[in-house]
Design a protein around this motif. Sequence first.
Motif, PDB file in Angstrom:
ATOM      1  N   HIS A  26      63.932   3.711 -45.431  1.00 59.80           N
ATOM      2  CA  HIS A  26      63.457   2.374 -45.522  1.00 59.80           C
ATOM      3  C   HIS A  26      64.484   1.401 -45.488  1.00 59.80           C
ATOM      4  O   HIS A  26      64.375   0.304 -44.895  1.00 59.80           O
ATOM      5  N   LYS A  27      65.678   1.516 -46.306  1.00 59.99           N
ATOM      6  CA  LYS A  27      66.943   0.562 -46.239  1.00 59.99           C
ATOM      7  C   LYS A  27      67.393   0.696 -45.159  1.00 59.99           C
ATOM      8  O   LYS A  27      67.934  -0.659 -44.637  1.00 59.99           O
ATOM      9  N   GLU A  28      67.554   1.657 -44.263  1.00 58.76           N
ATOM     10  CA  GLU A  28      68.224   1.389 -42.901  1.00 58.76           C
ATOM     11  C   GLU A  28      67.278   0.605 -42.253  1.00 58.76           C
ATOM     12  O   GLU A  28      67.668   0.007 -41.267  1.00 58.76           O
ATOM     13  N   ARG A  29      66.063   0.864 -42.116  1.00 61.84           N
ATOM     14  CA  ARG A  29      65.112  -0.011 -41.527  1.00 61.84           C
ATOM     15  C   ARG A  29      65.432  -1.526 -41.685  1.00 61.84           C
ATOM     16  O   ARG A  29      65.303  -2.338 -40.900  1.00 61.84           O
ATOM     17  N   LYS A  30      65.579  -1.946 -42.952  1.00 59.11           N
ATOM     18  CA  LYS A  30      65.492  -3.085 -43.378  1.00 59.11           C
ATOM     19  C   LYS A  30      66.935  -3.849 -42.830  1.00 59.11           C
ATOM     20  O   LYS A  30      67.045  -4.973 -42.369  1.00 59.11           O
ATOM     21  N   ARG A  31      67.802  -2.801 -42.946  1.00 53.87           N
ATOM     22  CA  ARG A  31      69.141  -3.342 -42.466  1.00 53.87           C
ATOM     23  C   ARG A  31      69.249  -3.773 -41.119  1.00 53.87           C
ATOM     24  O   ARG A  31      69.815  -4.722 -40.632  1.00 53.87           O
ATOM     25  N   GLY A  32      68.761  -2.788 -40.312  1.00 54.73           N
ATOM     26  CA  GLY A  32      68.870  -2.912 -38.918  1.00 54.73           C
ATOM     27  C   GLY A  32      68.029  -4.077 -38.284  1.00 54.73           C
ATOM     28  O   GLY A  32      68.598  -4.667 -37.595  1.00 54.73           O
ATOM     29  N   ALA A  33      66.817  -4.185 -38.794  1.00 57.29           N
ATOM     30  CA  ALA A  33      65.968  -5.503 -38.457  1.00 57.29           C
ATOM     31  C   ALA A  33      66.364  -6.651 -39.016  1.00 57.29           C
ATOM     32  O   ALA A  33      66.363  -7.571 -37.962  1.00 57.29           O
ATOM     33  N   LEU A  34      66.879  -6.844 -40.099  1.00 55.99           N
ATOM     34  CA  LEU A  34      67.510  -7.927 -40.753  1.00 55.99           C
ATOM     35  C   LEU A  34      68.729  -8.374 -39.731  1.00 55.99           C
ATOM     36  O   LEU A  34      69.119  -9.455 -39.389  1.00 55.99           O
ATOM     37  N   GLY A  35      69.698  -7.378 -39.456  1.00 56.71           N
ATOM     38  CA  GLY A  35      70.837  -7.874 -38.787  1.00 56.71           C
ATOM     39  C   GLY A  35      70.254  -8.202 -37.326  1.00 56.71           C
ATOM     40  O   GLY A  35      71.130  -8.963 -36.845  1.00 56.71           O
ATOM     41  N   ALA A  36      69.370  -7.644 -36.848  1.00 56.21           N
ATOM     42  CA  ALA A  36      68.946  -7.778 -35.281  1.00 56.21           C
ATOM     43  C   ALA A  36      68.442  -9.281 -35.274  1.00 56.21           C
ATOM     44  O   ALA A  36      68.809 -10.084 -34.460  1.00 56.21           O
ATOM     45  N   VAL A  37      67.600  -9.789 -36.288  1.00 55.69           N
ATOM     46  CA  VAL A  37      67.083 -10.900 -36.576  1.00 55.69           C
ATOM     47  C   VAL A  37      68.287 -12.055 -36.461  1.00 55.69           C
ATOM     48  O   VAL A  37      68.517 -12.968 -35.846  1.00 55.69           O
ATOM     49  N   ALA A  38      69.327 -11.670 -37.478  1.00 51.15           N
ATOM     50  CA  ALA A  38      70.327 -12.802 -37.688  1.00 51.15           C
ATOM     51  C   ALA A  38      71.066 -13.038 -36.296  1.00 51.15           C
ATOM     52  O   ALA A  38      71.655 -13.915 -35.963  1.00 51.15           O
ATOM     53  N   PHE A  39      71.632 -11.786 -35.822  1.00 52.20           N
ATOM     54  CA  PHE A  39      72.210 -11.620 -34.621  1.00 52.20           C
ATOM     55  C   PHE A  39      71.551 -12.706 -33.337  1.00 52.20           C
ATOM     56  O   PHE A  39      72.231 -13.479 -32.811  1.00 52.20           O
TER      57      PHE A  39
END
Length: 365
Positions: free
Chosen positions: A204-217
């Motif tokens: 679940h942590k990988e999901r959050k990091r990937g999704a949050l990183g995509a939103v920021a970028f």
Amino acid sequence: MQVKLTQHQLFCLLCLFFFGGISYIGGANEAGRDSWLSFLIAGVLIIPLLFCFLGLVKGEQDVEAVFCRAAGKWGGRFLCLLYGVLAIYVSAVAISIFVYFISETALIRTPRVVLALLMALTIAFLLRCKLPALGRFGEMTFPIVAAFVLISILATLPQCNFRDLLPVARHIGELLNGTWTSLLLHYGECFFPILALCTGIRDHKERKRGALGAVAFAAVTLCSVFIKNLCSLDLYAVTSYYFPSFAVASSISLGPFFQRFEIFVAINFAFCELCKAGLCLLFAQKALAPLLHFQEKALAGPLALTSANLALLLFGSEMELYTWLGLYKYFLTPFLVLLPPTLLLSRWLRDRHRRRTAGRKTAGT
């Protein structure tokens, strides 16, 4: 559960999805000159919704289970049908935007039905691939898109007049309305890829990091694209042109080899719109397959053709398309802003009731 996607692949696919919106072309919303600011504010406001989407996926392996855990067996199946049909519609809107963009800029004499059919066939091929293959497609495509965006921004800088950004936040009401538009049209639709892709990631942590990183970028990139268009053209041109990024690219020259730089805008947008429409239909495929008792692969062709056919029927001109996009956020708000938090609350209440019931049974024995 076998890991089907990596954090990096999720990041790449979500970034392509975000760039598949009309904002990637660089047009203004209701915020006008402050549209760049609305992209950034909406990128912050989507974070609570993003955690809500991720919370619905937590611990589940397929889309049907996500909805059934929150709304029960029959309620979950109804939601699968509801959101599956909505995903087809969102995909059709994306294909329609792509068809009008390509037919009005790059392939003027090509019939729109041919462009829609080519898009449908490509999407059908992607839908027949498994998640690891889709993830590798995202990993290969994202660097190309990011490189072309960076080159277009850097090449435009010499002709930019950054005083066009002033004044900032002069009309707060218009900024808020534009932020609402950005939230729904450029970020909120990630509900579909989040549910379709995150079931393929165990951590679940990988999901959050990937999704949050995509939103920021995506927020920084879309903001930069609009600033580039505004400062190299002007507010009147940005609000008048259907596709400002294409107009800016037509004025860029990088030497004899890159004489027509706007073709790279068309290629980039084709990649991104393909990914957006494809991920929406991937969700529809996963949501509708259990209801129709079909294998997911068997639905790939019919879903892609249905979406392409609907795209051709929805709008008769760019004016109709842009008029509807102005109203589109009102249509999406109940499904992407109001209902997901309600489902997350329902899931929590049902889980608590289930634990209490199990505790009473254990105490009784």
